[in-house]
Structures are given as C-alpha cells and as structure tokens.
Design a protein around this motif. Structure first.
Motif, PDB file in Angstrom:
ATOM      1  N   THR A  62      43.536  42.359  38.368  1.00 54.38           N
ATOM      2  CA  THR A  62      43.399  41.409  39.469  1.00 54.38           C
ATOM      3  C   THR A  62      43.764  42.049  40.801  1.00 54.38           C
ATOM      4  OG1 THR A  62      43.921  39.578  37.974  1.00 54.38           O
ATOM      5  CG2 THR A  62      44.109  39.147  40.314  1.00 54.38           C
ATOM      6  N   VAL A  65      40.808  44.069  41.802  1.00 50.18           N
ATOM      7  CA  VAL A  65      39.699  43.236  42.286  1.00 50.18           C
ATOM      8  C   VAL A  65      39.995  42.709  43.685  1.00 50.18           C
ATOM      9  CG1 VAL A  65      38.398  41.102  41.845  1.00 50.18           C
ATOM     10  CG2 VAL A  65      38.975  42.618  39.952  1.00 50.18           C
ATOM     11  N   SER A  66      41.270  42.425  43.988  1.00 51.87           N
ATOM     12  CA  SER A  66      41.619  41.798  45.264  1.00 51.87           C
ATOM     13  C   SER A  66      41.351  42.685  46.467  1.00 51.87           C
ATOM     14  CB  SER A  66      43.090  41.387  45.253  1.00 51.87           C
ATOM     15  OG  SER A  66      43.932  42.526  45.209  1.00 51.87           O
ATOM     16  N   HIS A  68      38.614  44.575  46.744  1.00 48.24           N
ATOM     17  CA  HIS A  68      37.184  44.867  46.749  1.00 48.24           C
ATOM     18  C   HIS A  68      36.403  43.601  47.104  1.00 48.24           C
ATOM     19  CE1 HIS A  68      38.574  48.341  44.403  1.00 48.24           C
ATOM     20  NE2 HIS A  68      37.437  48.934  44.753  1.00 48.24           N
ATOM     21  N   ASP A  69      35.226  43.797  47.618  1.00 49.70           N
ATOM     22  CA  ASP A  69      34.321  42.680  47.909  1.00 49.70           C
ATOM     23  C   ASP A  69      33.580  42.329  46.620  1.00 49.70           C
ATOM     24  OD1 ASP A  69      32.787  40.733  49.076  1.00 49.70           O
ATOM     25  OD2 ASP A  69      31.435  42.117  50.099  1.00 49.70           O
ATOM     26  N   TRP A  70      34.269  41.583  45.765  1.00 54.78           N
ATOM     27  CA  TRP A  70      33.795  41.324  44.406  1.00 54.78           C
ATOM     28  C   TRP A  70      33.197  39.920  44.354  1.00 54.78           C
ATOM     29  CZ3 TRP A  70      35.807  44.990  40.557  1.00 54.78           C
ATOM     30  CH2 TRP A  70      35.185  44.846  39.314  1.00 54.78           C
ATOM     31  N   LYS A  76      30.822  43.951  41.507  1.00 56.28           N
ATOM     32  CA  LYS A  76      31.715  44.746  42.336  1.00 56.28           C
ATOM     33  C   LYS A  76      31.008  45.250  43.588  1.00 56.28           C
ATOM     34  CE  LYS A  76      34.418  49.013  42.274  1.00 56.28           C
ATOM     35  NZ  LYS A  76      34.815  50.196  41.475  1.00 56.28           N
ATOM     36  N   ASN A  84      40.559  40.780  52.223  1.00 56.26           N
ATOM     37  CA  ASN A  84      40.583  39.507  51.501  1.00 56.26           C
ATOM     38  C   ASN A  84      41.882  38.751  51.759  1.00 56.26           C
ATOM     39  OD1 ASN A  84      38.034  39.822  50.275  1.00 56.26           O
ATOM     40  ND2 ASN A  84      38.912  41.074  48.634  1.00 56.26           N
ATOM     41  N   SER A 292      33.747  34.217  45.324  1.00 58.02           N
ATOM     42  CA  SER A 292      34.342  35.501  45.685  1.00 58.02           C
ATOM     43  C   SER A 292      35.556  35.761  44.796  1.00 58.02           C
ATOM     44  CB  SER A 292      34.742  35.508  47.164  1.00 58.02           C
ATOM     45  OG  SER A 292      35.406  36.704  47.493  1.00 58.02           O
ATOM     46  N   GLY A 294      37.151  38.548  44.761  1.00 58.45           N
ATOM     47  CA  GLY A 294      38.113  39.318  45.540  1.00 58.45           C
ATOM     48  C   GLY A 294      39.093  38.426  46.275  1.00 58.45           C
ATOM     49  N   ARG A 295      38.578  37.390  46.928  1.00 62.02           N
ATOM     50  CA  ARG A 295      39.463  36.464  47.646  1.00 62.02           C
ATOM     51  C   ARG A 295      40.295  35.638  46.682  1.00 62.02           C
ATOM     52  NH1 ARG A 295      34.847  34.488  52.040  1.00 62.02           N
ATOM     53  NH2 ARG A 295      34.750  36.478  53.193  1.00 62.02           N
ATOM     54  N   SER A 297      41.328  36.594  43.753  1.00 64.03           N
ATOM     55  CA  SER A 297      42.364  37.490  43.251  1.00 64.03           C
ATOM     56  C   SER A 297      43.458  37.706  44.284  1.00 64.03           C
ATOM     57  CB  SER A 297      41.741  38.827  42.847  1.00 64.03           C
ATOM     58  OG  SER A 297      40.769  38.649  41.840  1.00 64.03           O
TER      59      SER A 297
END
Length: 336
Positions: A62, A65-66, A68-70, A76, A84, A292, A294-295, A297
C-alpha cells in the motif's frame, strides 16, 4: 597351550562398540539441544508467516501504491511521490471523514467501556443461570454487522423510526438521525456499542475472576461496602485489562466502516457527508468516481500513522497511571 576361539572380526567389532556409543550419545544430545532451541519458533512460525502474507505485505505494498498514479482501470502509472498525499490533505471530505471518525469513536468508546465494566461486575456475582447470561451478552457480537446496521437504520429512521415514535409519545420532537451531524453519530455509536460491549464484557469478566478473593475478604473485614470494593479493589486490579480494551477499541473505532456504510441505502455517509468516516472515504477514492488506488492508499497510510500515534499516547498515559499507582501502594506499605 590353549588358543582363543574368538574370531578376529568379532574381536575388532567389540573394540569398536565403546567408540560408537559416545558418538551416538553426543549426536542425540546435540539434536536434543537444537530441538529445544528451534522447535518453539517452528510452532509459532505459521502465525508469523500468515501475518507476513496477509498483514505486512499489504501494508508495504500500500505504501508503494500511494506514491504512484495508480488507477483501478488503467493500472500502475508513473511515480508521483507525495502528490497523492498533498491532494488528499487539501480535500474537504478527508477532514470531514477524520472529524466523523473521531466523533463516533469518542461517543461509542466511553459508554462502551463503562457499560462493559458494570455488566462484567454483575455477571461475576452469584446469579442463577450464569452461563446463560454470559453467553447472552456475546450474542450481539456474533450477529452479522449487515443485519445490525439494517435493523438500527430502521429504528433510527427520521420519519417512521421506532425511536422517534417513542420520543413523540413523551412529547419530544422527532430527531433527524440521518439529517443532522451529532444525532447520526449517536445512532452509529449505538450500533457499535450494541455489537462490541458484550465482547469487552467477557474480557473484563475473565480478568475479574482472576482477582484474588483474599482482597475482597480483607475489604469486608475493613468494613468496605460492595460499591467501595468495586472502586477500591476491582477497578484498580482491572487496570491492565482496561488498558488492553482501550487500545483495541481505539484501533477498531478508528477503522469503523460497516455501521456507517449501511446506515442508509445510499452508503455515501449522508447527503453532506455528515457521517462519512475515513475508511468510507478510502472506499470512495478507490472504488467511487475517482477510482484512484494511489490516493486511497495515501489516506490509508495517513490513517495508519494516526492510529499508531494515538495508540502510543494511550500506552504512555496508561503506563504513567500504572506507575503512579504502584508508587502510591509502595508508599502506603512503607508508612504502615
């Protein structure tokens, strides 16, 4: 002159037997020592392996992921660093979620602990059918959270709810349980208390049964009443268990999701997000309109850090209280 009939092969075998025995004994001793050292870790290793797979790995992943713009659909994306996190802390809904989470947590935890201690004291008394009553307080815990949320959502309905109907009979105007902020928090806190009070009651009851009876006999000889025994003997002896219950309730209360999510049919936390919690906001970011990961996470990690900080504050405060109490007892013994 007599000659020996013993075969030279047998004789050599006999000479080797004393040499083999110490080697076998030494190997067995070495194996036994390794068994004593290693076997306890082998017994507990399944838990840590399972925790690493289901707890530690998702936590680390997590965090990855946080930054990255996932996206849920695109997968990914590029590395964005703390972008984020900056986006999340500028969102009004994030702060609403934190406000609602802490409000529901405080409203539910304090009454829950008080009621659990009182119920545990009653169940520790000489009651008839004690097993029945002890199992009865645990029944709300085993009921599915979905069922509890749906039932209480109907009980606290704004127009046709049973609670407002009863309040109308005694001359109180109907309360907007779904429309107002504080009433909605009280309604959700009631659901939380209904589910978890029995569980904490049994934990406190087990701790009460471990209190030495000699302390109560000494209190009776000193002329202490039941109420005095409860506050002077029971509560101080329950302090370690109360610390455990407070910490676990804090961790669980800040992660509340089921009750507010199912409080109404929309599951959005109200039209103005008046009871949307932090975990509901995570769900909205990850699987809502933004999709999202990323956000979502980033919010999850912020909530994780908040829980760690609050747990450390609780631990430090309760440890200080415990040390002050033990110091007071030592001074009393010295004065005697």
């Amino acid at each position: 002159m007599a000659t020996s009939t013993t075969s030279p092969h047998l004789d050599s075998g006999r000479r080797r037997d004393p040499d083999r025995a110490p080697r076998r004994v030494g190997f067995s001793q070495t194996l036994g020592r390794w068994d004593v050292k290693v076997s306890p870790y082998l017994y507990i290793s399944p838990f840590f392996i399972l925790f690493a797979l289901t707890g530690l790995f998702p936590l680390v992943y997590t965090a990855y992921v946080s930054v990255h713009d996932w996206n849920l659909i695109g997968g990914k994306g590029e590395f964005v660093g703390f972008e984020n996190y900056l986006f999340v802390v500028q969102e009004p809904n994030f702060w609403k979620g934190l406000r609602n989470t802490f409000s529901i947590f405080l409203i539910s935890t304090v009454p829950q602990l008080i009621i659990a201690i009182v119920l545990a004291a009653l169940l520790d008394a000489n009651l008839r059918a004690r097993t029945f009553w002890r199992m009865g307080v645990l029944l709300p815990y085993v009921v599915a959270p979905v069922a509890v949320s749906l039932i209480f959502g109907k009980l606290f309905a704004d127009k046709s709810g049973l609670i407002n109907t009863v309040l109308g009979y005694i001359g109180i105007d109907p309360i907007g349980w779904h429309a107002q902020i504080l009433p909605s928090h009280i309604a959700i806190a009631t659901m939380v208390d209904f589910r978890w009070t029995g569980y904490n009651t049994l934990i406190l009851l087990a701790a009460m049964q471990a209190i030495p009876k000699d302390l109560y006999e000494a209190a009776v000889l000193d002329g202490a009443s039941r109420v005095r025994q409860f506050f002077s003997v029971t509560v101080p002896m329950l302090r370690p268990t109360i610390i455990f219950v407070v910490i676990t309730s804090t961790i669980g209360g800040l992660q509340i999701f089921d009750e507010p999510r199912l409080f109404d049919q929309t599951g959005q936390g109200g039209p103005s997000r008046q009871w949307m919690t932090a975990t509901m906001y995570i769900y909205e970011l990850g699987w809502g309109n933004q999709k999202s990961f990323g956000r979502a996470s980033a919010v999850a990690w912020i909530l994780f850090l908040i829980i760690i900080v609050i747990a450390m504050i609780n631990f430090a405060a309760t440890r200080k209280i415990s040390s002050e109490t033990s110091a007071t007892k030592k001074r009393k013994k010295v004065s005697r």
